[in-house]
Design a protein around this motif. Sequence first.
Motif, PDB file in Angstrom:
ATOM      1  N   LEU A  31       0.851  -1.192   0.000  1.00  0.00           N
ATOM      2  CA  LEU A  31       0.000   0.000   0.000  1.00  0.00           C
ATOM      3  C   LEU A  31       0.884   1.238   0.000  1.00  0.00           C
ATOM      4  O   LEU A  31       2.051   1.195   0.393  1.00  0.00           O
ATOM      5  CB  LEU A  31      -0.904   0.022   1.232  1.00  0.00           C
ATOM      6  CG  LEU A  31      -1.966  -1.074   1.340  1.00  0.00           C
ATOM      7  CD1 LEU A  31      -2.604  -1.053   2.720  1.00  0.00           C
ATOM      8  CD2 LEU A  31      -3.031  -0.901   0.267  1.00  0.00           C
ATOM      9  N   SER A  32       0.269   2.353  -0.391  1.00  0.00           N
ATOM     10  CA  SER A  32       1.020   3.610  -0.335  1.00  0.00           C
ATOM     11  C   SER A  32       1.104   4.073   1.108  1.00  0.00           C
ATOM     12  O   SER A  32       0.290   3.687   1.951  1.00  0.00           O
ATOM     13  CB  SER A  32       0.330   4.680  -1.195  1.00  0.00           C
ATOM     14  OG  SER A  32      -0.882   5.069  -0.581  1.00  0.00           O
ATOM     15  N   MET A  33       2.078   4.929   1.371  1.00  0.00           N
ATOM     16  CA  MET A  33       2.206   5.471   2.732  1.00  0.00           C
ATOM     17  C   MET A  33       0.971   6.290   3.076  1.00  0.00           C
ATOM     18  O   MET A  33       0.505   6.276   4.217  1.00  0.00           O
ATOM     19  CB  MET A  33       3.488   6.297   2.854  1.00  0.00           C
ATOM     20  CG  MET A  33       4.714   5.395   2.885  1.00  0.00           C
ATOM     21  SD  MET A  33       6.276   6.250   3.097  1.00  0.00           S
ATOM     22  CE  MET A  33       6.056   7.119   4.593  1.00  0.00           C
ATOM     23  N   ALA A  34       0.378   6.974   2.116  1.00  0.00           N
ATOM     24  CA  ALA A  34      -0.828   7.776   2.358  1.00  0.00           C
ATOM     25  C   ALA A  34      -1.985   6.874   2.798  1.00  0.00           C
ATOM     26  O   ALA A  34      -2.724   7.200   3.727  1.00  0.00           O
ATOM     27  CB  ALA A  34      -1.200   8.554   1.106  1.00  0.00           C
ATOM     28  N   ASP A  35      -2.117   5.711   2.116  1.00  0.00           N
ATOM     29  CA  ASP A  35      -3.187   4.772   2.505  1.00  0.00           C
ATOM     30  C   ASP A  35      -2.972   4.258   3.924  1.00  0.00           C
ATOM     31  O   ASP A  35      -3.923   4.116   4.698  1.00  0.00           O
ATOM     32  CB  ASP A  35      -3.233   3.600   1.524  1.00  0.00           C
ATOM     33  CG  ASP A  35      -3.794   3.994   0.164  1.00  0.00           C
ATOM     34  OD1 ASP A  35      -4.513   5.022   0.089  1.00  0.00           O
ATOM     35  OD2 ASP A  35      -3.517   3.283  -0.824  1.00  0.00           O
ATOM     36  N   ILE A  36      -1.720   3.946   4.251  1.00  0.00           N
ATOM     37  CA  ILE A  36      -1.404   3.457   5.592  1.00  0.00           C
ATOM     38  C   ILE A  36      -1.704   4.518   6.640  1.00  0.00           C
ATOM     39  O   ILE A  36      -2.330   4.239   7.664  1.00  0.00           O
ATOM     40  CB  ILE A  36       0.076   2.998   5.678  1.00  0.00           C
ATOM     41  CG1 ILE A  36       0.324   1.789   4.778  1.00  0.00           C
ATOM     42  CG2 ILE A  36       0.484   2.703   7.112  1.00  0.00           C
ATOM     43  CD1 ILE A  36      -0.418   0.543   5.176  1.00  0.00           C
ATOM     44  N   VAL A  37      -1.297   5.750   6.390  1.00  0.00           N
ATOM     45  CA  VAL A  37      -1.541   6.843   7.346  1.00  0.00           C
ATOM     46  C   VAL A  37      -3.044   7.061   7.515  1.00  0.00           C
ATOM     47  O   VAL A  37      -3.540   7.215   8.630  1.00  0.00           O
ATOM     48  CB  VAL A  37      -0.817   8.136   6.904  1.00  0.00           C
ATOM     49  CG1 VAL A  37      -1.278   9.326   7.739  1.00  0.00           C
ATOM     50  CG2 VAL A  37       0.686   7.963   7.002  1.00  0.00           C
ATOM     51  N   ARG A  38      -3.798   7.049   6.392  1.00  0.00           N
ATOM     52  CA  ARG A  38      -5.261   7.205   6.487  1.00  0.00           C
ATOM     53  C   ARG A  38      -5.879   6.070   7.323  1.00  0.00           C
ATOM     54  O   ARG A  38      -6.758   6.303   8.147  1.00  0.00           O
ATOM     55  CB  ARG A  38      -5.886   7.240   5.084  1.00  0.00           C
ATOM     56  CG  ARG A  38      -5.796   8.593   4.401  1.00  0.00           C
ATOM     57  CD  ARG A  38      -6.678   8.641   3.156  1.00  0.00           C
ATOM     58  NE  ARG A  38      -6.132   7.863   2.055  1.00  0.00           N
ATOM     59  CZ  ARG A  38      -5.250   8.322   1.164  1.00  0.00           C
ATOM     60  NH1 ARG A  38      -4.824   9.565   1.240  1.00  0.00           N
ATOM     61  NH2 ARG A  38      -4.816   7.549   0.188  1.00  0.00           N
ATOM     62  N   ALA A  39      -5.395   4.851   7.101  1.00  0.00           N
ATOM     63  CA  ALA A  39      -5.919   3.704   7.854  1.00  0.00           C
ATOM     64  C   ALA A  39      -5.614   3.846   9.345  1.00  0.00           C
ATOM     65  O   ALA A  39      -6.467   3.566  10.200  1.00  0.00           O
ATOM     66  CB  ALA A  39      -5.336   2.405   7.315  1.00  0.00           C
ATOM     67  N   PHE A  40      -4.385   4.284   9.660  1.00  0.00           N
ATOM     68  CA  PHE A  40      -4.022   4.478  11.074  1.00  0.00           C
ATOM     69  C   PHE A  40      -4.872   5.575  11.714  1.00  0.00           C
ATOM     70  O   PHE A  40      -5.303   5.435  12.862  1.00  0.00           O
ATOM     71  CB  PHE A  40      -2.538   4.808  11.210  1.00  0.00           C
ATOM     72  CG  PHE A  40      -1.618   3.629  11.074  1.00  0.00           C
ATOM     73  CD1 PHE A  40      -2.059   2.328  11.266  1.00  0.00           C
ATOM     74  CD2 PHE A  40      -0.279   3.820  10.738  1.00  0.00           C
ATOM     75  CE1 PHE A  40      -1.204   1.247  11.145  1.00  0.00           C
ATOM     76  CE2 PHE A  40       0.583   2.738  10.624  1.00  0.00           C
ATOM     77  CZ  PHE A  40       0.123   1.449  10.818  1.00  0.00           C
ATOM     78  N   ILE A  41      -5.110   6.645  10.972  1.00  0.00           N
ATOM     79  CA  ILE A  41      -5.944   7.739  11.506  1.00  0.00           C
ATOM     80  C   ILE A  41      -7.360   7.224  11.762  1.00  0.00           C
ATOM     81  O   ILE A  41      -7.951   7.475  12.816  1.00  0.00           O
ATOM     82  CB  ILE A  41      -5.943   8.947  10.547  1.00  0.00           C
ATOM     83  CG1 ILE A  41      -4.568   9.637  10.575  1.00  0.00           C
ATOM     84  CG2 ILE A  41      -7.050   9.939  10.931  1.00  0.00           C
ATOM     85  CD1 ILE A  41      -4.393  10.698   9.514  1.00  0.00           C
ATOM     86  N   GLN A  42      -7.916   6.477  10.792  1.00  0.00           N
ATOM     87  CA  GLN A  42      -9.262   5.934  10.949  1.00  0.00           C
ATOM     88  C   GLN A  42      -9.336   4.992  12.150  1.00  0.00           C
ATOM     89  O   GLN A  42     -10.270   5.038  12.939  1.00  0.00           O
ATOM     90  CB  GLN A  42      -9.686   5.197   9.663  1.00  0.00           C
ATOM     91  CG  GLN A  42     -11.096   4.665   9.707  1.00  0.00           C
ATOM     92  CD  GLN A  42     -12.134   5.771   9.839  1.00  0.00           C
ATOM     93  OE1 GLN A  42     -12.003   6.844   9.244  1.00  0.00           O
ATOM     94  NE2 GLN A  42     -13.147   5.529  10.646  1.00  0.00           N
ATOM     95  N   LYS A  43      -8.319   4.156  12.267  1.00  0.00           N
ATOM     96  CA  LYS A  43      -8.286   3.204  13.384  1.00  0.00           C
ATOM     97  C   LYS A  43      -8.207   3.944  14.720  1.00  0.00           C
ATOM     98  O   LYS A  43      -8.903   3.597  15.687  1.00  0.00           O
ATOM     99  CB  LYS A  43      -7.087   2.271  13.225  1.00  0.00           C
ATOM    100  CG  LYS A  43      -7.098   1.081  14.132  1.00  0.00           C
ATOM    101  CD  LYS A  43      -5.957   0.150  13.782  1.00  0.00           C
ATOM    102  CE  LYS A  43      -6.141  -1.206  14.386  1.00  0.00           C
ATOM    103  NZ  LYS A  43      -5.087  -2.141  14.006  1.00  0.00           N
TER     104      LYS A  43
END
Length: 160
Positions: A31-43
């Motif tokens: 995944l892109s770093m942006a997708d990972i950061v968005r997922a972490f924020i959502q979590k």
Amino acid sequence: MAQAEKTVQITVKLPKKKYEALKKYAATKHLSMADIVRAFIQKGMSVDAYTEEIDFITTIIRQEITIAINGLSNRLAGLASKDLIMSAASYYSTIAIIADLIDVNRYTTFREIEKKARQLAVEYMKMKLTDVEKLFLSGDGFEQDAERLRGGDADVGSDL
């Protein structure tokens, strides 16, 4: 056709070690770093919401437990009061029976003894704890009650 949700770009600064760890994690997940950061924020936001829900649910559970305990406490207090009345009646009845065995001319029936014992038990239950202690420790009040049970006193009501 569904319209894409509008996004806003932000800049986040991370310590070098965290940046490298995030980059490595994104690569392992493909995944892109942006997708990972968005997922972490959502979590993270979900955990906060979950914590708030847990606090709300905990408050409700505490209220329900308090209501249940208060009901049980009142029930137990009522049962204890009834038990104390019966105990006092038994106590006085026992004393009366002993007195009756000593002087058989004082009573005509066991029912008479039992009625007087119940009356004394109710009087006993109405007393303050300190007065009860004085009654049993002094002996004077006890002797008067015992005399009432022996049949010497007519002040025990017949309404029981």
